[in-house]
Design a protein around this motif. Structure first.
Motif, PDB file in Angstrom:
ATOM      1  N   VAL C  65      37.981  12.198  51.958  1.00  0.00           N
ATOM      2  CA  VAL C  65      36.680  12.713  52.380  1.00  0.00           C
ATOM      3  C   VAL C  65      35.561  11.825  51.827  1.00  0.00           C
ATOM      4  CG1 VAL C  65      35.098  14.662  52.176  1.00  0.00           C
ATOM      5  CG2 VAL C  65      37.523  15.075  52.638  1.00  0.00           C
ATOM      6  N   ALA C  66      35.694  11.421  50.566  1.00  0.00           N
ATOM      7  CA  ALA C  66      34.661  10.594  49.936  1.00  0.00           C
ATOM      8  C   ALA C  66      34.450   9.291  50.705  1.00  0.00           C
ATOM      9  CB  ALA C  66      35.054  10.285  48.488  1.00  0.00           C
ATOM     10  N   ALA C  67      35.544   8.720  51.183  1.00  0.00           N
ATOM     11  CA  ALA C  67      35.449   7.470  51.932  1.00  0.00           C
ATOM     12  C   ALA C  67      34.739   7.666  53.266  1.00  0.00           C
ATOM     13  CB  ALA C  67      36.852   6.894  52.151  1.00  0.00           C
ATOM     14  N   ALA C  68      34.961   8.830  53.870  1.00  0.00           N
ATOM     15  CA  ALA C  68      34.419   9.066  55.210  1.00  0.00           C
ATOM     16  C   ALA C  68      32.990   9.581  55.198  1.00  0.00           C
ATOM     17  CB  ALA C  68      35.324  10.055  55.958  1.00  0.00           C
ATOM     18  N   VAL C  69      32.642  10.331  54.167  1.00  0.00           N
ATOM     19  CA  VAL C  69      31.291  10.909  54.096  1.00  0.00           C
ATOM     20  C   VAL C  69      30.665  10.514  52.768  1.00  0.00           C
ATOM     21  CG1 VAL C  69      29.898  12.977  54.471  1.00  0.00           C
ATOM     22  CG2 VAL C  69      32.256  12.925  55.300  1.00  0.00           C
TER      23      VAL C  69
END
Lengths: 221, 221, 221, 221, 221, 221, 221, 221
Positions: C65-69
């Motif tokens: 999630v951190a990578a995407a948002v």
């Protein structure tokens, strides 16, 4: 084959069920070997004309079964194997679910309902904490011949739906939640205690049970 | 009187509670004789300045108490005796109840809240099976500093209310219902499992608990 | 986007919740794929202005999630992901926990409370078997606008705290303990049965629920 | 009389119990006729030397029994009938109760303890919501050889007491409370789950059980 | 160090407990990191003179702790770590267990009792289905100052023992069994309902609780 | 009258329910005064065209209501008051009950079903311990559009019926039985766990709920 | 060896049980090491003449035991190890099971019954949802001296069987099912609540208990 | 009369039960009017040859029934009405009860057993807290063809009896006790969890069920 069933040793396939109930026996997957499932499915396909289903089947076993009994299809989300799906009827079932985590139960309900010939439409994530999401779909609900209403946690959704439409509302509690949810016992009890009149309830996580209940309603029309 | 309490033999009146909590000790009626109640009430009136309350008091005992400790008022519906009610504050509590049978609990909540100085407004019979009855009152709810939300059976009402307003929602399960309602355990568990964020819950049928919870919120403003 | 929500297929992001409740919808992590979380978070960030949170998120999913948002922060102890934390308000929440094993629940309560803008202070390991540890902190407690009181086992701590301070006390039972603790059901029932007036209770292990309850109290000041 | 018991037909009086346990059999009143009680009491008085007790005896039956077996005394508050109370020992039992409504259980505990020769001192209404009431009595507690600690509702009192003194603490849950108290099951489970080390627990409302437990501790000194 | 406890941040070591209870605080292992255990043990060793114990400690964590805090000993069967065991007292505790599967609980009870200075003797596998195995040990039981009586399944053993000896009988239900045993809830309820007078009960599988209860009895002699 | 309901102060009659659900709101008798019932019934008769029902009404209150609102009829066995029964439809409901003691629940189911226009046929005392009594009625069952299946104790009847016919089977657990029947909880759980596919379940003793569920099935034909 | 048992330290083999009960002690496998099992089996083989059994033994441990104590046989399906099976008696036990998933419990019942000398016949998959499968076997049932009747889910099978034959019917609930089945508690309660007269019930999944119950019936003929 | 039953409208007397089970249907009194009982008894007397019984019949109804159906006898202690008791068989049932308060259940068991032709012997008040009372009767127990073992509270008696004799032991839990006894649920669960092999259990307070179970054992000899 004796009258109305076939004795396979480890199981007695109820080959007369289609004649009595309008639907062949459905095979419950857990606790059975792939070989047993293959045997029972074979017997049911031979003795009946309608759809043959295996529920709650894991992917590995499904692969073995698929190789041995061709012609069926496996639905991973619903964990359901279907051979000879029934031809569609004009009986509209709306499958309503409260939250994203209820998706597996909704998938089973929808897939079984389609396999037995019902006309399925899905509404997802319309939980009561944002009631406008549900109220925006009253027209869809009004077009239903039956509503399957799926919710975990406090299980409040069927009470609201049951006050909006007059068709049968089949409530399915799910094991979604933690703590006081007691693995689905809380929404189960809540649905049974509903202030909305004439709701009916099936077992926790039983999308299958709800779909067959809808089938019972459809066949008597 | 020792420091912070008065030993009456059968009871230790917590005379320091008003100083610590901003509200004198409240007397729970059941299991106490009229004489004991008279004694404790007297000690609390003498040692405090604020309102003195006896909850869940039956009418017969109330008559004896009224004769012995004048100046109070008994509310039959709420089964509450109050001396020296607090002067009103600008803290609006909306007491919402799901059905007509929840009336006694709503009465207790409202009466206690008024006695401790809160500004009370009541909405009755707005259960979720006729959701339009609740939705017609959104403006009233939006004016609340806190909502006390009372429901038996499946206990769904607080989940809907909690999704409509951002103020504190204090859920009170009632023992209204039968069978799967389990004398209020079902709505209790349902309210604790609610999908609406940040609801808080008190004991079954505890209109009193909800009103004091609202008082705690009011005093810190 | 229809009015007040956005239909993502697998979910209906309740984009109107911030307007109604003063806080955007919070995403419950379990049972959702990383892709679904990314989608819902994106929708919520776009449609709201306030903090966006994902609770009970495991570390592996959090990395995806951190990578995407980008722009959020993951708190491992609290299992919480936060984007756009709210600016701080002058509402002091004291998070009190009974034992060292209650730490994960306390961490969630504190992290969520901070993310929604509350002023948090923590007191750890002040269980009632060494009551002097709590009594030494009465002044800290007295400075609270609300106390979140976390305990497993017999769940006695909120009863003592509720008798010491007049502000709201939000009791959180935890599943810490064994045998008769029944995975948190015992402290849950104990807290609901408390002799201290006006305590309110949330679900077992729900540090999140307690923090949002405190937020509801703060926004109405 | 066969060895160690006397067969009265409807009962076998355990006449050897005094020799084995240091205390004659105690008669449990409910479910027995006055005639049966008279018979068993007579047999126990004849075959033993120590105190003979009947517990949970209603007043009407007590009057019949008193007429038939003179020399005993009936304690209405404790619902206890005693013949030949034991001579006092230097074993101090402090009976601590949380609320006024716990009085009947405290009365039974104190009366039975006195009847079997223990030195009893009572502390009433020291519930944890006003913890200073208990803390003011630490010296009394420190003089105890054993503490019997009686509480309903959340049952928190023994946890605090158990952290203050090192002598045995016998916790007695009572059925005082409503709703989530579950007729005493909640304080029972809470006491068993206590974070205070080495508490021991007896059945709900069993003042009798606690007193005999104290007697067992006294006789082995 | 403030008065009576030391604040380690993650924990408040109750350094005053030895003075109040005659026994230093005991560390409950589960849910704590090795580092936290090392810290608390260090604080307790420094501030007290008596035995320091960590219960329910797995072998891997024990190895880390052993390296950091020398001088202690780890008992694998009892999952107990002990530093500075107390010098023995003349207080005989007989630890009786019903079946071979109850051995881990019996081991904890015996090891803790020895660590706090009691004189322990064990009787194993004397379940009531072969009652002669127990009756052959009446003399051993008669020499006890207290009996710790451990049983799972139907939990009948303490009732029989409690009818044979007059000293304190501390009943410990275990989670041994299946189905209707409900993970120890059944023997727990059975022991609390015992027809033998004056039994006392501790939490399921709590050999530790029983041993500390015996210590409380011993220190007051 | 506001839109869709009429506010009587003590109640909000849901006058829009007939339009939404095809059946006016049904009044639940318990917890309401005769005056309140008269008021709500009057409002419902005025605002709707269909049948108006009061359930679980005791005879004394019924007499008061009958005098105030003429034109209705009271059914003592079913404890049901009905005004303006619906004209009959060709939807056959077979009400099957397991034992003579289930008669009151069967009476309510049958009376409500008739009042809302269904074609009712009753089969009594066909419990599974004499299975031939049921098997002799297979033809009657086969003519049903829906079966209401009522049983207490072990609640096995719906499982057998559900294997004989393909129409909807609405299972109603009753509180008939004692001990392990747990006042109807056991047959409730058993019916929910049934091996017969597609059964649906309503609350304990809710003949009313079953009849309205059948009505929902009938109106969608 | 003392009289009637042999003390192995970790266990007291009840060597007198064969004399008292007509069957040597049976070893319950779980919670014992292979070494302990070997020791107890050796003692029982030496002191008795009849069959020696170990139940619920996993395959790995069985291999170790087989190597140490030759002459026995391990049944994988039944998880049973048997030495010196009893010579057959003319007592016919029919083991009836409701579904294919009940097979492991049926296997244990049949294997234990054969090992203790009973004449076993099995009927599988005759659940009540296809009642004709059972009714086709009435003659087989009528030839039984005792029926062991195994079912999970709603546990209805024994009620039907108990109405067909007059011999003893031993009902065994299984943990087969999900949700409302509560891991076998539901069929357990249902079987205890049966409307069929004179059924008897054993613990959940206890094929062993049922077989020994049948043995008790056989030995008294 | 159709085949195997007689339809009385309110009941279907199972007139074929005697042929199938060797014992006519037994009438359960509660919930039936005197007129219904008279009708069913008449039908059963006419269609069968063996004993006809009505259980749990109160004295007032019994008087009405006695006047209408002469030739029977009413047993007040057992609340049992019997017509045409069976001629005695040589099958000895020993009815053992733990306490005097269990007498009503023991009376029902003994009276039903005698009415169906069994040879009954009673042992009263042999609870395990005075185990010598039971051990003095081992010879009597050894002469039994079956033992009915009745106990409330912790329900330990059957475990001890089951380890003394090899014949069938039918355990009957009673609702005697308070608090943790949970109205008989505790002894019920304890008996099902017994460590004695091959015990069988019937419903709480069901002396009737135990006696018919013994009859099933007797008829197959």
């Amino acid at each position: 084959m004796t009258d109305g069933f076939e004795d396979l040793g480890y199981a007695r396939a109820d080959t007369g069920r289609e004649r009595r109930l309008g639907l062949p026996e459905v095979v419950y997957g857990p606790g059975k070997t792939a070989e047993q499932i293959v045997g029972v499915v074979g017997a049911l396909l031979a003795a009946n004309e309608g759809p043959v289903l295996v529920t709650r089947l894991d992917e590995a076993t499904a692969a073995v079964v698929a190789a041995a009994v061709p012609g069926g299809e496996y639905d991973r989300a619903a964990r359901l194997f279907v051979w000879r799906p029934a031809s569609p009827r004009a009986f509209r079932v709306v499958v309503v679910s409260a939250g994203t985590s209820d998706a597996p139960v909704a998938a089973e309900a929808a897939a079984v309902a389609r396999a037995v010939g019902l006309d399925v439409l899905e509404l997802r994530d319309v939980g009561v904490a944002g009631i406008h999401r549900l109220l925006g779909e009253v027209e869809v609900l009004s077009g239903a011949d039956a509503v399957i209403c799926i919710a975990g946690m406090e299980g409040a959704l069927p009470s609201v739906v049951g006050g909006l439409v007059g068709c049968p509302v089949i409530a399915v509690p799910t094991s979604v939640g933690y703590g006081a949810t007691l693995e689905g016992v809380t929404p189960l009890l809540a649905m049974l205690s509903s202030c909305a009149p004439g709701l009916v309830v099936v077992n926790i996580d039983s999308g299958f049970g709800a779909a067959v209940a809808a089938h019972r309603m459809a066949v008597r029309r």
